[in-house]
Design an enzyme around this catalytic site. Structure first.
Site, PDB file in Angstrom:
ATOM      1  N   ASN A  22       7.852  -4.299   3.486  1.00 39.77           N
ATOM      2  CA  ASN A  22       6.450  -3.888   3.590  1.00 39.77           C
ATOM      3  C   ASN A  22       5.940  -3.975   5.025  1.00 39.77           C
ATOM      4  O   ASN A  22       5.357  -3.023   5.555  1.00 39.77           O
ATOM      5  CB  ASN A  22       5.610  -4.767   2.648  1.00 39.77           C
ATOM      6  CG  ASN A  22       4.162  -4.323   2.554  1.00 39.77           C
ATOM      7  OD1 ASN A  22       3.739  -3.381   3.210  1.00 39.77           O
ATOM      8  ND2 ASN A  22       3.385  -5.022   1.757  1.00 39.77           N
ATOM      9  N   HIS A  43       0.835  -1.199   0.000  1.00 40.56           N
ATOM     10  CA  HIS A  43       0.000   0.000   0.000  1.00 40.56           C
ATOM     11  C   HIS A  43       0.877   1.258   0.000  1.00 40.56           C
ATOM     12  O   HIS A  43       1.882   1.319   0.700  1.00 40.56           O
ATOM     13  CB  HIS A  43      -0.861   0.067   1.257  1.00 40.56           C
ATOM     14  CG  HIS A  43      -2.049  -0.846   1.260  1.00 40.56           C
ATOM     15  ND1 HIS A  43      -1.948  -2.192   1.519  1.00 40.56           N
ATOM     16  CD2 HIS A  43      -3.362  -0.592   1.050  1.00 40.56           C
ATOM     17  CE1 HIS A  43      -3.162  -2.730   1.474  1.00 40.56           C
ATOM     18  NE2 HIS A  43      -4.044  -1.786   1.198  1.00 40.56           N
TER      19      HIS A  43
END
Length: 344
Positions: free
Chosen positions: A153, A122
């Site tokens: 991440n 994201h």
């Protein structure tokens, strides 16, 4: 007699100049017409669409790179009220999916990521949008995602996102721009010619570009016209240890040079203060962050077996539970034991 001749001569010169001017105007009109006709013929089927389109959602906005199948930048506004509002959104109800606003032929798909070795990272963090389910769902559009190493991440990048949320608790508004970078490196292959190259992987049938780095621009604003500015470029690779965020700090000018665009054209950088001058840009320590993740897993364990498995894993990996983690373990165990006794 002389006056008449002068008058006649002047009239003649004026007529010649007028005629010449008329001819020049006519020639310019003809050339313009020819140019227009040539242009019309050249672009018979339309002019290439090169303008960057901005897409806006309930909690974030972004510009999308159709060729690379990833966003160019993603912008969010974080405030204390939105982050500490009642948390009604649930991540397990959100799913990665195509963005209906962008033509499908320019998008990545979930199958592009499957088995690629890269996670769906994201840019607008889902955890920044917990006050509304639709707002969180929007962050799962694949237009908000880049291929990101999983270790990065869920590790260093996730700690950086948490740092942004912590800033929102102490400042009126926090604006965040996040996105991918493709930076050159000096060849170290056979021959080592010393030249700079930009090398990056593409994954899946759609050729989704894997960025070499990720960036995050943070502007913490208290409404006094002197925002605190921090710009960071993070390599898309494992980051071990407890490396300082300041190790990755760059200037906004340097970042915009790599991007080839102005992210904040109306920002007077001379009026900005260094964000890291506040607290040294100290993110939560890696150990504490890992314990929080274990506490979350303990709290969400569905049965006693999975609860004990998480507890053992935490200790086997050398993590020493703190008071908060022990409390989460004890409370969840008590809850599960109660449920077990009722069922038996």
């Amino acid at each position: 007699m002389n006056s008449a001749r002068l008058f006649a001569g002047g009239a003649l010169v004026g007529s010649v100049l007028t005629a010449t001017g008329f001819v020049l105007v006519q020639e310019q009109l003809r050339l313009a017409k020819d140019e227009s006709e040539t242009k019309d013929r050249l672009f018979k089927y339309g002019v290439p669409q090169t303008n960057i389109t901005m897409y806006s959602y309930k909690g974030h906005s972004l510009a999308y790179d159709n060729a690379k199948r990833i966003p160019m930048w993603v912008a969010e506004l974080l405030t204390h009220d939105t982050l500490h509002h009642s948390k009604v959104a649930h991540r397990h109800q959100s799913h990665f999916k195509l963005d209906p606003a962008v033509p499908a032929e320019y998008q990545a798909t979930n199958s592009d990521y499957l088995g690629s070795g890269w996670s769906r990272g994201h840019m607008a963090a889902a955890a920044n949008h917990v006050q509304d389910q639709q707002e969180m769902d929007d962050t799962f559009y694949l237009t908000n995602v880049v291929p990101q190493l999983l270790n990065n991440n869920i590790g260093y990048w996730s700690r950086l996102e948490l740092y942004c949320r912590d800033l929102a608790a102490h400042h009126k508004e926090v604006r965040v721009f996040s996105g991918p970078l493709f930076l050159p490196h000096i060849s170290d292959g056979k021959g080592n010619d010393g030249k700079k190259y930009v090398h990056y992987e593409v994954i899946g049938r759609n050729g989704v570009a894997v960025p070499t780095h990720l960036y995050k621009v943070i502007m913490a604003d208290d409404g006094d016209g002197e925002p605190h500015l921090g710009v960071f470029v993070i390599p898309n690779e494992p980051i071990t240890g407890d490396k300082s965020l300041q190790q990755y700090q760059v200037t906004l000018k340097e970042l915009e040079g790599h991007l080839g665009m102005k992210l904040t054209p109306h920002l007077d950088q001379k009026m900005c203060k260094d964000l890291c001058a506040i607290d040294g840009c100290k993110m939560m320590s890696r150990e504490k962050f890992e314990l929080i993740k274990y506490a979350q897993r303990l709290r969400s364990s569905h049965d006693l077996e999975s609860l004990e498995a998480v507890w053992r894993e935490m200790k086997q990996r050398g993590h020493h539970p703190d008071t908060y983690t022990i409390k989460q373990y004890s409370q969840r165990k008590e809850q599960l034991l109660g449920t077990h006794n009722i069922n038996t």
